[in-house]
Write a protein that holds these residues in place. Structure first.
Motif, short mmCIF file in Angstrom:
data_model
loop_
_atom_site.label_atom_id
_atom_site.label_comp_id
_atom_site.label_asym_id
_atom_site.label_seq_id
_atom_site.Cartn_x
_atom_site.Cartn_y
_atom_site.Cartn_z
N CYS A 356 0.84 -1.21 0.00
CA CYS A 356 0.00 0.00 0.00
C CYS A 356 0.87 1.25 0.00
CB CYS A 356 -0.91 0.00 1.22
SG CYS A 356 -2.34 -1.07 1.04
N LEU A 357 1.94 1.22 0.79
CA LEU A 357 2.85 2.36 0.80
C LEU A 357 3.45 2.59 -0.58
CD1 LEU A 357 4.85 1.85 4.15
CD2 LEU A 357 3.17 3.64 3.66
N LEU A 358 3.89 1.50 -1.21
CA LEU A 358 4.53 1.62 -2.52
C LEU A 358 3.52 2.04 -3.59
CD1 LEU A 358 7.15 1.35 -4.06
CD2 LEU A 358 6.66 -1.09 -4.39
N LYS A 359 2.31 1.51 -3.49
CA LYS A 359 1.27 1.88 -4.46
C LYS A 359 0.94 3.37 -4.37
CE LYS A 359 -2.01 1.39 -7.51
NZ LYS A 359 -1.66 1.32 -8.95
N ASN A 360 0.92 3.91 -3.16
CA ASN A 360 0.65 5.34 -2.99
C ASN A 360 1.75 6.19 -3.63
OD1 ASN A 360 -1.73 4.94 -1.61
ND2 ASN A 360 -0.77 4.97 0.41
N ILE A 361 2.99 5.70 -3.55
CA ILE A 361 4.10 6.40 -4.20
C ILE A 361 3.96 6.29 -5.71
CG2 ILE A 361 6.60 6.36 -4.58
CD1 ILE A 361 6.91 5.39 -1.69
N ALA A 362 3.68 5.07 -6.20
CA ALA A 362 3.59 4.83 -7.64
C ALA A 362 2.46 5.63 -8.28
CB ALA A 362 3.39 3.34 -7.90
N SER A 363 1.37 5.83 -7.54
CA SER A 363 0.23 6.55 -8.11
C SER A 363 0.55 8.01 -8.41
CB SER A 363 -0.96 6.48 -7.15
OG SER A 363 -0.66 7.16 -5.93
N MET A 369 2.24 4.59 -12.39
CA MET A 369 0.86 4.71 -11.92
C MET A 369 -0.03 3.57 -12.45
SD MET A 369 -0.18 8.09 -14.12
CE MET A 369 -1.66 8.31 -13.14
N ASP A 370 0.41 2.89 -13.50
CA ASP A 370 -0.39 1.78 -14.04
C ASP A 370 -0.08 0.44 -13.39
OD1 ASP A 370 -1.72 3.42 -15.77
OD2 ASP A 370 -0.40 3.03 -17.48
N ILE A 371 0.91 0.41 -12.50
CA ILE A 371 1.24 -0.84 -11.82
C ILE A 371 0.14 -1.16 -10.80
CG2 ILE A 371 2.87 -2.00 -10.28
CD1 ILE A 371 5.09 -0.32 -11.49
N THR A 372 -0.40 -2.36 -10.88
CA THR A 372 -1.51 -2.74 -10.00
C THR A 372 -1.01 -3.11 -8.61
OG1 THR A 372 -1.43 -5.09 -10.56
CG2 THR A 372 -2.73 -3.65 -12.01
#
Length: 853
Positions: A356-363, A369-372
């Motif tokens: 979740c932490l990494l997804k927030n950065i990626a977004s 941003m397209d990484i699920t």
């Protein structure tokens, strides 16, 4: 003797228990607690059921089942209202007191009347409860909570009518087993708490606090916060200032958010002259540049064990292991699989939090941003499973190149194995190395750094649980190498590597601990010393195991159409018996129950046929039945008839290995560390076996005798010790003699150079020799190794010219003075070289001191 106190301390975690006043306050006051940020709790968790709460995964069954079976019981004591679950106590939030006490009001009005002074006082308590501040303040809430508890308890004890009313209200909330609807009120109260009770297995996939490894009732402390540091270290710092503590042993340093910053702060505040850290290093991995004296000694343990393992026989032992145990998987593949298993079974929730932490950065990043979320989590799992070290140490002050190389290597390997995750892994690697593009807002850097440091904080537990508590019980090629801080895939080390290790240690970490057994080792130093003997005689060992397997084949059980124990566990057991079998009393009644308990733990840790989380009772019973039959103490036991002669041989050479390792521990660069009871032979296995009581009276008695006779009759004492090696006094003698000399010549060992010495002749590979030098003072260690497959048949001790023949030690200086062996008392001339057979004429190891200067 000017003894100091080396205090072990654990800054990383505390008990998740109401007896911990910090935890009790959090459970009662939630976000209004002054301690809500003392622990690693995610109050804004992505799971709405945990947002604003802390998970309490301590139930032995599903929540609804525990509730309706009346295992959750509301209770009232001087400490206030709490829900009890067996030995667990969960204080209720203060606002819940209103809900409970209101139930008592109708009966109190009827029995006391609204004008009764005690009723009016109770009503006043209810009013204060209703007006409690809901956030952290300057102490107003704390003062009011304290008053409420004291006033309510006083009324409860003063007025029996109030007591009966409150007790009746409590009973009403507790419901009646068999009537599910009667638990609705208690369920409503529990739903309104700052904690959420759950089945303990829920923590595997849903968790919003950081644990010590995967242990639910150990919650991690945010010691990186200055207020937390001061609060949790005040007593320690006071004891240091008062001189009651003289040094610190920092446990589980890798669990901290920023170990470097923590150690700098501790060094500044404590100003203690001696501080070591429990840091597990991979072979050749350097200790970070921390303000400490060194490690707690697992790196030394690896080196001293490795030098007594005969690396030339690695291929033979590997073939033997594949043949006898059916082992096909490589160590690295097994480590990878076990680490992924640990994540799946025990730490999936923790990885979800990281993802979740990494997804927030990626977004926020156009390239990611397209990484699920799903693929992000899978990339994290692959990187964690392949990371070759416990953790890296990138922090706000430094991005170390050594850490970047480790990350690059890990990501490259993960890409090779998972080409479908190429983009995800590439992005993960860039974040972990803080490789931000220039166009990204500088405000994003703290996000990248926070994720990287959380990842680093989490990789250690994965390695520890996957390697130490899984692979070390399932990759069984040679168990002496299966140790905390060890590298089972590295089959021994060469003399050159050993000397390089010691030179480096002497130059950079001369005051690091030299440990050989600790409270955490998988087996004691003397068990490992025995098992190393097997590396010297692989052919004989193979013949023995094949014979034992044939004899014991009929003793196995059939479980799920397979024989139990399996070949790998059987091989593990035989090594354990060789290593741990009693030295003096072969009919020791405690040995069988010790082995039974140990093997249950071992097969569960291996996680192949059974596990702690889901024990397979059938397989475990088959293992125990096999052990009982194998060790049956009767005359018809064919296994013991074959086993005991071989075991006695191994035990004898194991004692010689142990004498070598004990001497090295005290003379190589570092501070010798002795675990309780290891002054004698110690054949303990992992905790709790190594916590058994120690016969200190016997040790004190023999030490008094050694002290007296080493002065009055050294020759007679040595003869006695060599004749009765099995009782362990010979080890105590070496320890006493060398430590006494170290005390008299402390600077020689603290500051002295380390000089490898050359040995020539037919026995040169069987001698470890080096000198410690300070100015004109020298102490030379001479110790044998790899003797079981080298000594002539019938020769028991590596002593005399007939054994060593033309094997010589080259001395660092000659002609100026002579030498004296502090162990045997032998005096030797100051020549350029001395025959090893002359040095080891009277005793199996030697410590030579220069005389006449």
């Amino acid at each position: 003797l000017q003894l100091g106190w080396l205090q072990d301390m654990v800054p990383n975690h505390m008990a998740f228990d109401a007896q911990n006043p910090f935890i009790a306050d959090i459970l009662e006051n939630g976000p209004a607690s002054a301690f809500k940020d003392f622990f690693d709790i995610d109050w804004d968790h992505y799971d709405e059921t945990l947002r604003g709460k802390i998970l309490a995964p301590f139930l032995g069954s599903f929540y609804g089942q525990a509730l309706e079976s009346a295992e959750l019981r509301l209770d009232y004591t001087e400490s206030g209202f709490a829900v009890n679950y067996y030995d667990h106590h969960f204080p209720l939030k203060m606002e819940s007191y209103l809900t409970i006490l209101v139930k008592a009001i109708p009966s109190l009005i009827h029995d006391l009347g609204e004008e009764h002074s005690d009723y009016m006082q109770l009503f006043g308590v209810l009013y204060i409860l209703k007006t409690l501040p809901g956030a952290v303040d300057n102490g107003e809430r704390h003062d009011k909570v304290k008053f409420i508890k004291q006033a309510l308890w006083a009324l409860y004890n003063k007025n029996t009518t109030i007591q009966r009313a409150i007790d009746a209200a409590v009973r009403e909330f507790n419901g009646h087993q068999g009537a599910p609807e009667s638990f609705n009120a208690l369920e409503a109260v529990l739903a309104d708490q700052w904690f959420r009770l759950s089945f303990w297995k829920v923590a595997t996939e849903e968790i919003n606090y950081r644990r010590f490894f995967s242990i639910n009732d150990l919650i991690s402390v945010k010691v990186e916060d200055e207020q937390v540091f001061v609060s949790t270290h005040s007593l320690l710092l006071r004891l240091l200032r008062e001189g009651q503590i003289t040094g610190l042993r920092i446990d589980h340093i890798d669990g901290l958010y920023d170990p470097s910053a923590y150690l700098r702060r501790l060094r500044k505040e404590a100003q203690t002259p001696y501080m070591v850290v429990e840091k597990i290093l991979d072979w050749k991995e350097p200790l970070p540049d921390w303000p400490v004296q060194g490690t707690t000694g697992y790196d030394f343990m690896h080196a001293v064990t490795g030098i007594c393992c005969q690396s030339n026989n690695e291929k033979s032992m590997s073939r033997l292991y594949r043949s006898l145990a059916g082992a096909r998987e490589s160590f690295s593949d097994l480590a990878y699989d076990k680490k992924k298993l640990i994540i799946k079974r025990h730490m999936s929730g923790d990885v979800n939090n990281l993802a979740c932490l990494l997804k927030n950065i990626a977004s926020r990043h156009r390239y990611a941003m397209d990484i699920t979320m799903a693929s992000m989590k899978q990339a994290l799992i692959e990187a964690l499973a392949l990371l070759p070290v416990y953790r890296t140490y990138i922090n706000p002050d430094e991005v170390r190149q050594v850490d970047c190389r480790i990350i690059e290597k890990t990501i490259a390997l993960a890409k090779e194995q998972n080409p479908e995750l190429l983009n995800e892994l590439d992005y993960l690697g860039r974040v972990l190395m803080l490789q931000m593009e220039d166009f990204l807002p500088t405000a994003d850097r703290p996000r990248w750094l926070y994720f990287t440091m959380r990842f680093q904080q989490f990789s250690g537990p994965i390695m520890a649980k996957g390697l130490e508590d899984s692979v070390l019980y399932s990759y069984n090629r040679l168990l002496s190498l299966n140790e905390v801080g060890g590298s089972p895939e590295k089959f021994g080390i060469s003399l050159e590597e050993f000397h390089t290790f010691n030179r480096t240690r002497g130059r950079f970490w001369p005051h690091s601990l030299n440990a050989s057994t600790t409270h955490d080792t998988k087996r004691s130093e003397d068990v490992r010393s025995r098992l190393n003997v097997l590396s010297e005689i692989p052919q004989e060992w193979g013949r023995q195991v094949r014979n034992w397997s044939r004899i014991n084949r009929s003793l196995k059980s059939t479980i799920k159409r397979h024989k139990a124990p399996d070949k790998n566990d059987e091989y593990f057991l035989y090594q354990t018996l060789v290593g741990a079998f009693p030295c003096e009393n072969e009919s020791d009644p405690d040995f069988l129950p010790r082995i039974r308990d140990y093997m249950v733990k071992a097969v569960r840790e291996a996680k192949v046929h059974t596990a702690w989380i889901k024990p397979d009772e059938g397989y475990e019973e088959a293992v125990l039945s096999f052990i009982d039959k194998v060790l049956a103490g009767d005359e018809d036991n064919a296994f013991l008839r074959e086993f005991l002669p071989f075991q006695r041989k191994v035990a004898h050479f194991g004692m010689l290995n142990s004498l070598t390792e004990t001497l090295i521990k005290m003379t190589a660069p570092g501070v010798p560390d002795f675990y309780q009871g290891t002054e004698y032979w110690d054949f303990s296995l992992v905790d709790p076996d190594n916590r058994r009581p120690i016969d200190y009276a016997r040790r004190k008695s023999s030490l008094r005798d050694i002290r007296t006779r080493s002065v009055s009759d050294l020759s007679g004492l040595i003869t006695d010790l060599l004749t009765t090696m099995e009782d362990g006094r010979i080890k105590q003698f070496i320890i006493y003699q060398v430590l006494s000399f170290r005390h008299r010549s402390s600077l020689l060992f603290q500051d002295g150079d380390y000089l490898p010495l050359e040995v020539s002749g037919p026995g040169k590979e069987h001698v470890i020799a080096y000198a410690r030098r300070l100015n004109n003072s020298y102490a030379i260690t001479v110790a044998p190794r790899h003797l079981a497959g080298w000594l002539p048949d019938g020769t028991k001790l590596p002593m005399g010219k007939s054994v060593w023949q033309q094997t010589y030690l080259g001395l660092p200086v000659s002609g100026q003075f002579g030498w004296q062996d502090i162990l045997s008392g032998t005096c030797l001339p100051g020549e350029a070289k001395i025959a090893i057979g002359t040095i080891l004429q009277k005793f199996p190891v030697s410590l030579l001191l220069n005389t006449g200067h």
